[in-house]
Design a protein around this motif. Structure first.
Motif, PDB file in Angstrom:
ATOM      1  N   GLN A 121       2.371   4.784  14.345  1.00 19.77           N
ATOM      2  CA  GLN A 121       1.699   5.639  12.727  1.00 19.77           C
ATOM      3  C   GLN A 121       1.084   4.803  11.481  1.00 19.77           C
ATOM      4  O   GLN A 121       0.017   4.973  11.136  1.00 19.77           O
ATOM      5  N   HIS A 122       1.981   3.308  12.212  1.00 15.31           N
ATOM      6  CA  HIS A 122       1.175   2.385  11.020  1.00 15.31           C
ATOM      7  C   HIS A 122      -0.806   2.026  11.672  1.00 15.31           C
ATOM      8  O   HIS A 122      -1.631   1.949  11.176  1.00 15.31           O
ATOM      9  N   TYR A 123      -0.592   1.849  13.032  1.00 19.75           N
ATOM     10  CA  TYR A 123      -1.820   1.652  13.736  1.00 19.75           C
ATOM     11  C   TYR A 123      -2.547   3.140  13.082  1.00 19.75           C
ATOM     12  O   TYR A 123      -4.074   3.227  12.742  1.00 19.75           O
ATOM     13  N   LEU A 124      -2.449   4.406  13.999  1.00 18.27           N
ATOM     14  CA  LEU A 124      -3.016   5.472  12.472  1.00 18.27           C
ATOM     15  C   LEU A 124      -3.372   5.988  11.517  1.00 18.27           C
ATOM     16  O   LEU A 124      -5.013   5.698  11.341  1.00 18.27           O
ATOM     17  N   LEU A 125      -2.628   4.848  10.558  1.00 16.79           N
ATOM     18  CA  LEU A 125      -3.095   4.854   9.502  1.00 16.79           C
ATOM     19  C   LEU A 125      -4.455   3.847   9.170  1.00 16.79           C
ATOM     20  O   LEU A 125      -5.080   4.027   8.760  1.00 16.79           O
TER      21      LEU A 125
ATOM     22  N   VAL B 131      -7.277   5.590  10.137  1.00 21.59           N
ATOM     23  CA  VAL B 131      -7.573   6.547   9.634  1.00 21.59           C
ATOM     24  C   VAL B 131      -8.192   5.961   7.993  1.00 21.59           C
ATOM     25  O   VAL B 131      -9.704   6.128   7.738  1.00 21.59           O
ATOM     26  N   ILE B 132      -8.351   4.633   7.743  1.00 20.26           N
ATOM     27  CA  ILE B 132      -8.557   4.325   6.860  1.00 20.26           C
ATOM     28  C   ILE B 132      -9.671   3.037   6.994  1.00 20.26           C
ATOM     29  O   ILE B 132     -10.948   3.336   6.453  1.00 20.26           O
TER      30      ILE B 132
END
Lengths: 99, 632, 165
Positions: B614-618, B621-622
């Motif tokens: 989820q960190h990678y995904l965030l 997105v950023i």
């Protein structure tokens, strides 16, 4: 007016899905969010098929639904695997990728 | 007449080979039937095109192989000569394949045997069909390979492996000559490799060149047909399974040399024909005398094959190539039958030493009868196949020179003597004691091909008999020779004398020589029994010098080459000491510094890599947002 | 606002609220039920847009199959859930990123010239079928291939390895 709002609705649905994907800790919660994203895409496809009078776009909606089914199956399989190997159901506790 | 179906004739066995080599393991005993069906299909196809060779018009199928200033054509061509070879190979081949299903029964490499067998048949059919020397040479070498594979088929036996090697190397000597001949023929002005063009080539090329080329080609024939002095491989080739000996080393492959001479006959000048005659005559007499002394069934037959091949080469040498081809055909049938019958004996008794055999006529009536038919046919009993073909050669010899006629007549007597000796000692007299089970007649799958071949061995000669001779029509020779009573009477006399001598000396073991001649006779016997010491001579003259040369080279290697290598090694070692110092003191430090820097950077970067998706995904997105804002 | 827009507005509100619940509700089972709500709303929207067949498929596959599967998954993994679950630590940055993404998308689509009204009439099912078996026959076949791969892959991934129970 109506078309524009429906496009906005689809975008809102997509962004809510992304938000859920980023914040849900439970692995099944991630699956739910992905379904939201896919539904946003499906809605957009149907809307555009109407607006631009393209039947093929509706066929793609069918494909999206089919792929969603596949994704749910594979996702469930991965979750079962995750509970076995990482001994957890929470996505942020499976840190095999940690460098 | 253009006929693309010709390619199917060798394609059937080739396809059988491909299937068997890839999937033979799963086919089990069906692999044999696959090979038989493929051969039978080739036979059927050959028989359906009978009308064209008889009408004297060749069937042709050609394609371009290499394109150059002058395109190289490869092609297939059926005329009378090659049609005869096709019929002989496919008919005998399919009968022997049937026989092999019984003979090879229970062998661990059963399907492998039939794969090689099919490949050999494909190569032999390709050789008979080839319309040029190049394709012929390719098939020629393929046959050599199959011969090697099949001789050393039971390679667990050291003697079989050695025999395969010997056959391969010895025939290679002849093949080098053949290849050189083909190259010469391709490079001389007006040269051509097409068989159809050879008569024209023979008129345009100078006689000395032609003599050289024809002798080089003859060298190939000497190797393949096991003529003196390259005959040494054939007796050893009997280490292979007996059906292989029958098909390859008696009926077909060894006859390929004779076929080659018949094909390239226009190239042979009188000078080279003299050489051919000499070699053939030496082989005929020399192998015949050895056959008189051998005590192993298959070896007697092997030397008899040598002797008969010598007879064919003699016929070639005196220019009677149709007679030679005629003898090739009849010989193929009766010699294949002799080998198969011998194989039947070996199969029943597991014994091939004459001294341990005897009295088999009672227990193996079919084998004994067909052996007798084949022996009589080979000896030239009036009316049987061998009589007609031998008679044709004797007649030609009488026209050529009376002395040759008498020598060949003597050879015919000798032929009768050794085959009668073999027959009598094997099938008559007291039954030898057998350990284990009593000998019995072979199963039907083996004896039926024997009977079929016996019919062939008895009757096939009639196609070339005086008055009724489709054989010579096929070859395009029209002056049919008449029936010559004196020659027939003399050859019958030779048969009678030969068999009587065999009865008295070979079977009853009486020494007919007067006392003062006995030491000389014994010496002669010893000489023949040791095969005139040819193998020993080769050992002494060729193999030992090569070994000595090898030893010399190895010493040179050790002292000079190794010394140089070691010296350069020492210099290299010193140089690398210096290099190692530079490495350690200068290069390593640079490298370590780079490594340390990277590690420090990595430590800084590591905290981003939490391992949580989820960190990678965030971040992704950023990144999308930032890129979308900035890039536009 | 004309009368045709009323069901559209109601359905949109249903979808939005349902989606919000899906991503925010603490209880996962309730979130899954809210997802069912979203699916129903989308199906209704499909009907309003004249795609009755797709609405039917949406109900059959999504509600009938996928949602059931997901609820099944939740129940299957129930034993692994903990009662007190701290919320994700990246809620605030995630909300900001999602909002930024929405703003970006909305700005990009708002300025485009859309037709004022949704064209009326329904899609003929025959046309859809013809498109599927004519122009899109390759993707159609690929989808069936993907089904096979998914079934095999899911079994391979989920099946217990040796030494595990």
């Amino acid at each position: 007016m109506a078309v524009r709002t429906l496009v906005l609705l689809a975008e809102a649905l997509f962004c809510l899905g992304v938000y859920g994907l980023l914040t849900r800790r439970h692995a099944v919660g991630l699956l739910l969010s992905i379904e939201l994203i896919l539904n946003a895409a499906a809605l957009n496809f149907v809307l555009f098929s109407r607006v631009f009078d393209q039947v093929a776009a509706q066929a793609f909606t069918l494909f999206i639904i089919a792929l969603a089914a596949c994704e749910a199956v594979v996702g469930l399989a991965i979750i079962i695997r995750l509970t076995r190997t990482a001994q957890t159901i929470y996505a942020d506790e499976a840190t095999v990728l940690k460098g | 007449m253009i006929m693309p179906q010709l390619a199917l004739i060798p394609a059937f066995p080739l396809a059988a080979f491909a299937i068997l080599i890839l999937a033979g393991r799963h086919l089990g005993r069906w692999s044999a039937w696959l090979a038989i069906v493929a051969l039978a299909a080739a036979l059927g196809l050959t028989l359906t095109i009978w009308h064209a060779p008889f009408a004297g018009q060749p069937l042709i199928f050609q394609w371009t192989w290499l394109i150059g200033s002058q395109p190289w054509l490869l092609g297939l061509r059926v005329d009378g000569l090659s049609w005869i070879m096709l019929v002989v190979v496919t008919s005998i081949g399919s009968l022997i394949a049937c026989y092999s299903t019984g003979y090879m029964h229970g062998d661990p490499r059963y399907s492998r045997f039939f794969a090689y067998f099919s490949l050999f048949c494909a190569a032999m059919l390709g050789l008979a069909l080839a319309d040029n020397l190049l394709l012929l040479f390719i098939c020629w070498e393929l046959m050599g390979l199959c011969s090697y594979l099949l001789i050393s088929f039971w390679f667990e036996k050291p003697s079989a492996a050695a025999a395969g090697r010997k056959a391969f190397l010895t025939t290679r000597v002849g093949d080098v000559g053949l290849f050189a001949g083909i190259l010469c023929l391709a490079w001389v002005p007006h040269g051509s490799l097409q068989f159809a063009a050879l008569p024209v080539v023979a008129q345009q090329v100078a006689t000395p060149t032609l003599t050289l080329i024809s002798l080089l080609i003859f060298m190939g024939a000497v190797g393949k047909s096991a003529q003196f002095p390259l005959h040494v491989w054939l007796p050893d080739a009997m280490e292979g399974p007996t059906p292989v000996s029958a098909l390859i080393h008696a009926a077909t492959m060894v006859a390929a040399g004779v076929y080659l001479i018949a094909r390239t006959f226009p190239l042979f000048t009188p000078a080279s024909l003299h050489v051919v005659l000499t070699i053939g005559l030496i082989t005929h007499v020399f192998a015949g005398t050895i056959a008189l002394t051998m005590t192993d069934i298959k070896r007697v037959l092997a030397y008899s094959t040598l002797s008969q091949l010598g007879l064919m080469v003699v016929a070639m040498g005196i220019g009677a190539w149709p007679a030679a081809m005629f003898h090739l055909v009849t010989h193929a049938y009766f010699k294949a039958l002799l080998f198969l019958a011998a194989g039947s004996v070996i199969h029943a008794t597991h014994e091939q030493e004459l001294s341990k055999l005897g009295g088999l006529a009672r227990t193996m009536p079919i084998t004994s009868t067909v052996f007798l038919i084949a022996s009589l046919s080979m000896s030239g009993l009036v009316g049987l196949s061998g009589f007609w073909s031998k008679d044709a050669i004797l007649l030609a010899a009488r026209h050529y020179a009376p002395w040759l006629f008498w020598v060949l007549l003597g050879g015919a007597g000798m032929t009768t003597a050794y085959i009668a000796r073999l027959y009598l000692r094997c099938f008559y007299g007291a039954a030898a004691p057998h350990h284990g089970h009593a000998p019995h007649e072979s199963p039907a799958i083996m004896s039926l091909p024997l009977v079929a071949l016996a019919v062939g061995a008895a009757l096939v000669g009639w196609i070339g008999s005086p008055g009724f001779s489709p054989f010579f029509t096929l070859l395009g020779v029209h002056e049919a020779h008449g029936f010559d009573l004196p020659v027939a009477a003399l050859s019958t006399l030779a048969l009678a004398v030969g068999s009587t001598v065999a009865w008295i000396v070979g079977f009853r073991r009486r020494n007919l020589l007067p006392a003062f001649l006995r030491p000389a006779g014994l010496a002669l016997y010893r000489l023949a029994a040791h095969k005139y010491y040819v193998d020993e001579l080769y050992q002494r003259l060729l193999i030992h010098p090569v070994w000595a040369l090898g030893g010399l080279l190895s010493t040179f290697d050790r002292v000079v080459v190794d010394g140089a290598v070691n010296g350069s090694g020492r210099v290299g070692a010193w140089a690398s000491e210096v290099q190692a110092w530079i490495d350690r003191e200068i290069l390593d430090r640079c490298v370590n510094a780079i490594g340390t820097t990277t590690r420090g950077l990595g430590r800084v970067m590591r905290w981003i890599q939490t391992g949580m998706v989820q960190h990678y995904l965030l971040m992704a997105v950023i990144a999308v947002v930032v890129l979308a804002v900035t890039v536009r | 606002m004309n009368t045709a827009a009323v069901p559209l507005a109601i359905l949109s509100a249903l979808v939005l609220v349902g989606a919000l619940w899906v991503v925010t509700l603490h209880n996962l089972f309730r979130a899954a039920l809210s997802l069912g709500l979203v699916f129903l709303g989308i199906a209704g929207l499909f009907i309003c847009l004249g795609a009755e067949f797709l609405a039917l498929v949406q109900l059959l596959i999504y509600v009938g199959a996928i949602l059931v599967l997901i609820i099944f998954a939740i129940m299957l993994t129930n034993s692994w859930q903990r009662e007190t679950l701290p919320a994700s630590r990246q809620r605030l940055p995630a909300a900001l990123a999602a909002l930024a993404l929405f703003a970006l998308l909305a700005r990009a689509t708002w300025v485009l010239a859309w037709p004022a009204q949704i064209p009326g009439g329904a899609t003929r099912l025959k046309d859809l079928g013809l498109v599927l078996v004519k122009t899109l026959v390759l993707p159609f076949e690929v989808i069936s291939l993907i089904f096979v791969v998914v079934v095999v892959g899911a079994i391979a991934v989920a099946a217990p390895r040796k030494g595990q129970s």
